[in-house]
Design a protein around this motif. Structure first.
Motif, mmCIF file in Angstrom:
data_model
loop_
_atom_site.group_PDB
_atom_site.id
_atom_site.type_symbol
_atom_site.label_atom_id
_atom_site.label_comp_id
_atom_site.label_asym_id
_atom_site.label_seq_id
_atom_site.Cartn_x
_atom_site.Cartn_y
_atom_site.Cartn_z
ATOM 1 N N ALA A 329 0.808 -1.198 0.013
ATOM 2 C CA ALA A 329 -0.039 0.168 -0.084
ATOM 3 C C ALA A 329 0.802 1.342 0.042
ATOM 4 O O ALA A 329 0.505 2.251 -0.511
ATOM 5 N N SER A 330 1.844 1.349 0.758
ATOM 6 C CA SER A 330 2.972 2.373 0.586
ATOM 7 C C SER A 330 3.492 2.556 -0.849
ATOM 8 O O SER A 330 3.543 3.723 -0.910
ATOM 9 N N GLU A 331 3.844 1.694 -1.294
ATOM 10 C CA GLU A 331 4.370 1.758 -2.583
ATOM 11 C C GLU A 331 3.311 2.358 -3.529
ATOM 12 O O GLU A 331 3.733 3.227 -4.434
ATOM 13 N N ILE A 332 2.126 1.867 -3.497
ATOM 14 C CA ILE A 332 1.249 2.333 -4.549
ATOM 15 C C ILE A 332 0.653 3.700 -4.044
ATOM 16 O O ILE A 332 0.536 4.483 -5.119
ATOM 17 N N LYS A 333 0.706 3.915 -2.829
ATOM 18 C CA LYS A 333 0.408 5.736 -2.439
ATOM 19 C C LYS A 333 1.572 6.495 -3.287
ATOM 20 O O LYS A 333 1.362 7.499 -3.712
ATOM 21 N N ARG A 334 2.944 6.101 -3.072
ATOM 22 C CA ARG A 334 3.789 6.885 -3.508
ATOM 23 C C ARG A 334 3.747 6.998 -5.054
ATOM 24 O O ARG A 334 3.829 8.129 -5.635
ATOM 25 N N PHE A 335 3.484 5.899 -5.911
ATOM 26 C CA PHE A 335 3.237 6.028 -7.259
ATOM 27 C C PHE A 335 2.228 6.715 -7.423
ATOM 28 O O PHE A 335 2.326 7.718 -8.605
ATOM 29 N N LEU A 336 1.008 6.691 -6.981
ATOM 30 C CA LEU A 336 -0.205 7.529 -7.243
ATOM 31 C C LEU A 336 0.076 9.003 -7.153
ATOM 32 O O LEU A 336 -0.335 9.838 -7.868
ATOM 33 N N ALA A 337 0.887 9.377 -5.798
ATOM 34 C CA ALA A 337 1.197 10.491 -5.732
ATOM 35 C C ALA A 337 2.050 11.161 -6.906
ATOM 36 O O ALA A 337 1.864 12.316 -7.243
ATOM 37 N N LEU A 338 2.957 10.486 -7.354
ATOM 38 C CA LEU A 338 3.749 10.963 -8.697
ATOM 39 C C LEU A 338 2.928 11.205 -9.690
ATOM 40 O O LEU A 338 2.866 12.315 -10.464
ATOM 41 N N VAL A 339 1.807 10.291 -10.251
ATOM 42 C CA VAL A 339 1.007 10.558 -11.266
ATOM 43 C C VAL A 339 0.138 11.975 -10.820
ATOM 44 O O VAL A 339 -0.090 12.337 -11.854
ATOM 45 N N GLY A 340 -0.407 11.812 -9.690
ATOM 46 C CA GLY A 340 -1.533 13.123 -9.538
ATOM 47 C C GLY A 340 -0.591 14.357 -9.570
ATOM 48 O O GLY A 340 -1.384 15.375 -9.984
#
Length: 455
Positions: A329-340
């Motif tokens: 979940a932490s990795e996904i959160k970081r990736f989505l923050a980059l996309v956003g």
């Protein structure tokens, strides 16, 4: 400086000011009376009867143009001079304690109704000049009282300009029937990536979402109709998917509604770990596009098979960000923050769906630029999705009945005024999903260039 007089303005001058503000109330009966005296009452009656007959013929003969041009004006006029005339309007604001009293003369100062607009039979908008010293927040605090006083189902408040507000009065539920999805475009030239139709709002206008430069967030309880948004969006860009101008990446932890779309997905994953890999590859694709655009000296992409628009569909954000393994979940959160934060210029957009829109469940919630709130189970969820004060301003998503007939009904806010608008998304049934898959995968299946599934 002169002192403020303690005397009130004379009644005759009050009447003169009123007549100046409403010239039609003098000119119309004056014109009829003048015509009767000058031309005779029989010809005048004939003209009025002919006008009424022509209006009836228009009403019966061409409903589309009549409902678009004449009906809103006639409705607004009738409601202005029947529901809100003079003392009736004053009694409403007095009952809700939304008037002021002049401290020297003791004169009651009432907000003045400027005009009424009625785009549909279910909703009307009252433009009101408030008394100096008042603010739209005072009306927001009195919305429950105003709703009852106006005998309405819902009232919302919008600040139009200094000293002018708009009260959006919903008389009855505007969405009593399911909205059918429109015909799917057959050619890429018919696709507008900046405005894809997904439903209607309470004013009878189209609700459109953009795949370029926007990230869309849809919140709603089970059975609220969330999946109609991505389904309608994908139908609206089906030719672009077929021709490689749009690539769809799908994370489907529930493995239910979106499994049918796997054949047209550029990437498809279900397991949280595989979803993490998919999202990481999405970020890498975004970075590769950034390098390509930078080398060309551009600032943003032009959609083409070489630089397509990429849409990341996240069916259940809670399962990816809160309910699963913490490290994933932490990795996904970081990736989505980059996309956003970086995906706007490269055409990399997110469309996230969630049932529980709390910050603990969706820590990247603020990165979504367009938000829809369908039926939710808690009043606090409304502000979490649409922004602080959205419920106070009239977005009553927690009061939408939990019945199948309300699926797809919810709210979004206007980008300029932040005023909540009630909407309903178009329903996409299984046959229409099958049509989408068959159409969008027809050419892609021939060369296999656009399909790669991971599950």
């Amino acid at each position: 400086m002169g002192r403020t007089s303690t005397r009130r303005r004379g009644r005759e001058f009050q009447a003169a000011v009123w007549l100046a503000r409403h010239p039609g109330s003098v000119l119309t009966p004056g014109a009829v009376a003048g015509s009767g005296l000058e031309l005779g009452w029989t010809p005048t009656g004939g003209v009025l009867g002919g006008a009424a007959l022509g209006l009836c013929a228009w009403y019966r003969g061409h409903p589309d143009s009549f409902d678009r041009w004449a009906a809103p004006w006639l409705r607004a006029w009738r409601r202005r001079w029947v529901r809100y005339v003079g003392a009736r309007w004053r009694n409403i604001v007095r009952a809700c304690d939304l008037y002021e009293t002049h401290r020297r003369t003791g004169e009651e100062l009432f907000p003045r109704l400027l005009r009424v607009r009625s785009a549909t039979a279910n909703v009307e908008t009252l433009y009101v000049r408030i008394v100096p010293g008042q603010h739209a927040r005072q009306f927001e605090a009195k919305l429950p009282e105003l709703t009852e006083a106006l005998k309405a189902e819902r009232v919302a408040v919008e600040r139009v300009k200094p000293l002018v507000i708009a009260l959006v009065v919903q008389r009855r539920e505007p969405f009593t029937e399911v909205i059918d999805t429109p015909a799917m475009p057959r050619d890429t030239d018919a696709v507008d990536l900046t405005g894809v139709y997904v439903g209607d709002d309470e004013y009878g206008e189209d609700v459109r979402l953009s795949l370029l430069g926007q990230h869309t967030f849809v919140a709603g309880a089970t059975g609220s109709g969330k999946n109609s948004v991505p389904a309608g969006l994908l139908r609206g860009v089906a030719p672009a998917i077929r021709d490689g101008l749009v690539r769809v990446w799908i994370c489907d932890p529930k493995q239910l509604e979106f499994s049918a779309l796997a054949p047209i997905a550029h990437r498809y994953a279900t397991d949280p770990a595989e979803c993490r890999e998919l999202i990481e590859d999405f970020v890498e694709d975004m970075r590769a596009t950034q390098r390509t655009v930078s080398e060309r000296g551009g600032r943003k992409i032009t959609p083409s098979p070489e630089t397509p628009v990429n849409l990341l569909v996240l069916d259940e954000l809670g399962a990816l960000l809160a309910y699963g393994e913490r490290s994933v979940a932490s990795e996904i959160k970081r990736f989505l923050a980059l996309v956003g934060s970086q995906g706007r210029a490269t055409g990399h957009s997110m469309l996230g769906l969630v049932q529980e829109p709390t910050k603990d469940t969706v820590p990247v919630r603020e990165l979504f630029t367009v938000r829809l709130c369908l039926r939710v189970t808690d009043r606090g969820h409304v502000d979490m999705v649409l922004g602080d004060g959205a419920r106070v301003r009239g977005a009553l998503a927690d009061e939408i009945p939990n019945v199948p007939e309300t699926a797809g009904i919810g709210y979004m806010v206007r980008q300029r005024t932040r005023t909540p608008v009630r909407l309903r998304t178009a329903y996409v049934d299984d046959d229409e999903l099958t049509e989408l898959v068959e159409f969008a995968s027809a050419d892609a299946s021939a060369d296999g260039a656009h399909l790669r599934a991971v599950s």
